[in-house]
Every structure is written in structure tokens, then in C-alpha cells.
Design an enzyme around this catalytic site. Structure first.
Site, PDB file in Angstrom:
ATOM      1  N   HIS A 176       0.844  -1.204   0.000  1.00  0.00           N
ATOM      2  CA  HIS A 176       0.000   0.000   0.000  1.00  0.00           C
ATOM      3  C   HIS A 176       0.883   1.260   0.000  1.00  0.00           C
ATOM      4  O   HIS A 176       0.628   2.209  -0.758  1.00  0.00           O
ATOM      5  CB  HIS A 176      -0.911  -0.047   1.234  1.00  0.00           C
ATOM      6  N   GLU A 177       1.937   1.262   0.834  1.00  0.00           N
ATOM      7  CA  GLU A 177       2.818   2.440   0.905  1.00  0.00           C
ATOM      8  C   GLU A 177       3.690   2.571  -0.339  1.00  0.00           C
ATOM      9  O   GLU A 177       3.958   3.686  -0.796  1.00  0.00           O
ATOM     10  CB  GLU A 177       3.681   2.378   2.171  1.00  0.00           C
TER      11      GLU A 177
HETATM   12 ZN    ZN Z   1      -2.771   5.082   2.253  1.00  0.00          ZN
END
Ligand code: ZN
Length: 176
Positions: free
Chosen positions: A149-150
Site C-alpha cells: 500500500h505504501e
Molecule cells: Zn494510504
């Protein structure tokens, strides 16, 4: 052993929300030892720490298009492996396997959650702030999801770009 070198005191910054354009640009690689990068690393951790349920925060989520993010999944119930609280500068995905669908949210998209297919085992490399030491993280489950996600954030993408369609997006009912 902590992956995190000693950092200056962090400041709590405002989190940018979609559709702010800074969330959609690939972030620039930076020098892990640069004083401004070190300060931003501390600020990301401080901002993450005061945001309930936040397990990761990328620099462009506080308006700075630099390639670094913080992660700490240690308190999350879906976590198996955890490397504690850390910051990766110039991170890259080295290996990924075993995809699985899971629900994600994001401080920059506060009103929605979505089902996103992610690898459940990953190898991610990046550099520690301050020292510039190369960090190689092999992890799984929820920490693997948080890292992907990052990584998307610093590539200029949101989880909404990864969902299978409108049917996989949901209004957020609870704020952890
Ligand atoms: Zn996020």
C-alpha cells in the site's frame, strides 16, 4: 533489534486527502542522510502515531513528493510478522508471491474502504534514514499488505486504483 535509528523529535503534520494532485505523482528518490529527509521521517512517525488505526504513512500524504514512508503494524490484529516501527527511504519491491484479497483503508481516503488483491509474502528493500543502511525486509500477511500500500503511494497510486471495480469499494462505517 529496531530498524529505526535515533531521530529528532517529530512534528504532527496535516494529512493530504484525495484528489490532491501530490498523491498522484511518482515521488523522487532522496538522500537518506539529508537533514530534511531525517526530519520528515520523524514527522511521518509522529503523525502516524496520533492517527488512530494508521499502520503506514507515505511522504506525499503529508504533501512532500519524496520517496519514503513509515510503517508500524505491530498493534494490528491481522499482523503475523512485524518489524516494529520503521521508515524506508527509496523503497523497492524485490519479490512478491501468493496473492490474496483483503480490505484496505487510507488516511487520505477517509470515507471509503476497498478490497485489494495483494501478495501475502514480499521482500522489500530500502534505506534507513540517518545512516543510509540498506534494509531488506522479508515479511508476510498484514505487514506485506501495508508495505505494498505504501509502495503504491510513493509510486503515485492509491488503493482505489487497485480495486477490481466499484463493487469492491465500500463506505467506511467505523473509524478505528
Ligand atoms: Zn494510504
Amino acid at each position: 533489534m529496531s530498524l529505526l535509528p535515533a531521530l529528532p523529535p517529530g512534528r504532527v503534520l496535516d494529512v493530504v486527502r484525495a484528489p490532491d494532485p501530490v498523491l498522484g505523482v511518482p515521488c523522487a528518490e532522496v538522500d537518506p542522510g539529508d537533514a530534511a529527509v531525517v526530519q520528515l521521517a520523524a514527522d511521518l512517525l509522529a503523525t502516524q502515531a496520533v492517527s488512530p488505526g494508521c499502520v503506514g504513512l507515505a511522504a506525499n500524504q503529508v504533501g512532500v513528493a519524496w520517496r519514503l514512508f513509515s510503517v508500524d503494524v505491530s498493534a494490528h490484529p491481522k499482523t503475523r510478522t512485524s518489524h516494529g516501527s520503521f521508515v524506508l527511504v527509496n523503497p523497492r519491491l524485490v519479490d512478491a508471491s501468493r496473492n490474496e484479497k483483503g480490505r484496505e483503508g487510507c488516511l487520505s481516503v477517509p470515507d471509503l474502504t476497498g478490497d485489494v488483491k495483494r501478495a501475502t509474502r514480499v521482500v522489500v528493500e530500502g534505506y534507513a534514514p540517518v545512516t543510509g543502511a540498506l534494509l531488506r525486509l522479508e515479511t508476510d500477511a498484514f505487514e506485506a499488505r501495508a508495505l505494498q500500500h505504501e509502495l503504491d503511494h510513493v509510486d503515485g497510486a492509491l488503493f482505489l486504483d487497485r480495486v477490481a471495480g466499484a463493487h469492491a469499494i465500500f463506505p467506511r462505517r467505523t473509524y478505528l
